[in-house]
Design a protein around this motif. Sequence first.
Motif, PDB file in Angstrom:
ATOM      1  N   GLY A 101       0.834  -1.187   0.000  1.00 48.96           N
ATOM      2  CA  GLY A 101       0.000   0.000   0.000  1.00 48.96           C
ATOM      3  C   GLY A 101       0.869   1.237   0.000  1.00 48.96           C
ATOM      4  O   GLY A 101       2.104   1.155  -0.048  1.00 48.96           O
ATOM      5  N   THR A 108       0.363   3.907   5.345  1.00 47.18           N
ATOM      6  CA  THR A 108      -1.081   3.671   5.383  1.00 47.18           C
ATOM      7  C   THR A 108      -1.402   2.372   6.122  1.00 47.18           C
ATOM      8  O   THR A 108      -0.802   1.331   5.867  1.00 47.18           O
ATOM      9  N   ILE A 165      -3.334  -0.872   6.588  1.00 46.34           N
ATOM     10  CA  ILE A 165      -3.959  -1.662   5.525  1.00 46.34           C
ATOM     11  C   ILE A 165      -4.876  -2.757   6.043  1.00 46.34           C
ATOM     12  O   ILE A 165      -5.465  -3.494   5.234  1.00 46.34           O
ATOM     13  N   VAL A 224       0.953  -1.711   8.754  1.00 46.23           N
ATOM     14  CA  VAL A 224       1.235  -0.459   8.063  1.00 46.23           C
ATOM     15  C   VAL A 224       2.093  -0.749   6.839  1.00 46.23           C
ATOM     16  O   VAL A 224       3.118  -1.439   6.925  1.00 46.23           O
ATOM     17  N   GLY A 232      -6.850   2.566   6.035  1.00 44.21           N
ATOM     18  CA  GLY A 232      -6.843   3.835   5.298  1.00 44.21           C
ATOM     19  C   GLY A 232      -6.256   4.977   6.101  1.00 44.21           C
ATOM     20  O   GLY A 232      -5.912   6.026   5.528  1.00 44.21           O
ATOM     21  N   THR A 233      -6.160   4.817   7.422  1.00 45.15           N
ATOM     22  CA  THR A 233      -5.502   5.837   8.247  1.00 45.15           C
ATOM     23  C   THR A 233      -4.037   5.949   7.838  1.00 45.15           C
ATOM     24  O   THR A 233      -3.373   4.943   7.620  1.00 45.15           O
ATOM     25  N   VAL A 234      -3.557   7.183   7.725  1.00 43.91           N
ATOM     26  CA  VAL A 234      -2.170   7.404   7.327  1.00 43.91           C
ATOM     27  C   VAL A 234      -1.379   7.884   8.527  1.00 43.91           C
ATOM     28  O   VAL A 234      -1.729   8.892   9.172  1.00 43.91           O
TER      29      VAL A 234
END
Length: 302
Positions: free
Chosen positions: A251, A255, A257, A263, A297-299
């Motif tokens: 990804g 991010t 995933i 991450v 989706g959190t970065v």
Amino acid sequence: MRLAFMGSPDFAVPALRAIHGAGHDIAAVYCQPARPAGRGHAVRRCPVHVVADELELTVRTPPRLRKDPEAQAAFAALGLDVAVVAAYGLILPQAMLDAPRRGCLNIHGSLLPRWRGAAPIQAAVLAGDGETGITIMQMDAGLDTGPMLLWQGVPIGPETTTAGLHDTLADLGAKLILQALDSPPAPVAQPEDGATYAPKLSRDDSPIDWTAPAAVIDRRIRAFDPWPGTSTVLNGNPFKILAARPAEGTGAPGTVIDDRLTVACGEGAIRLTRVQLPGRAALDTDAFLRGHPVPPGTVLGQ
């Protein structure tokens, strides 16, 4: 044997205890001065100072040596056979290196000439070395450049952390320094090639660059455990990463995933297994996610 012991952090404590237990005459213990520490900034003695007091040894804490002729003269006046140095924290001037009859012996946390300098244990883990160790070195004016007396290797595995390796090497250093004191081996010059340097670390080294490969980030987390630690940003807040392991997945770097706090990295992915928010207790990730959901989706790092 009459000697001075010069060290400050936990790494030096097993050697001090071993030398004392072997019956050597410790004329003085040199260590860093007590300093404010912790949230309350209470003045605290360094670990070697605490143990030296426990053993009822004379402690000296000069703030400097190189430009302090009185401290140098006081050291020379001890009439030493040898001085043992282990992560002391001050550079010894030539006059002090020359004062003991057998000079000064250093307990160094690497297989010299690899990882000379201030942070050899962290550097070995960070670089992905398969082995490190302890070298007992006859000190000279250079930075960890003196001839070697004894050395012994220790393997570094895929889950090795600096915290665990530190304790193994500290105990090994205690064993080897007793050998060097009791049966002084012939010095061997360090190889002329293969020297590397491990610079001093700071908290500025903590932030993770998620564009790096997962294998590099994994080594960084293990190398900087327990200090200076590794960190990122989660939803605008500092976020400590205490433990992790490589995982499957791809990804955009940084991010999240999946729902297990995996991450994506520049290559591959890494699963965070123990984390901490500021002012909160450290938690295994499963427990952390129950109270602080982090959706895919959190970065991180923003």
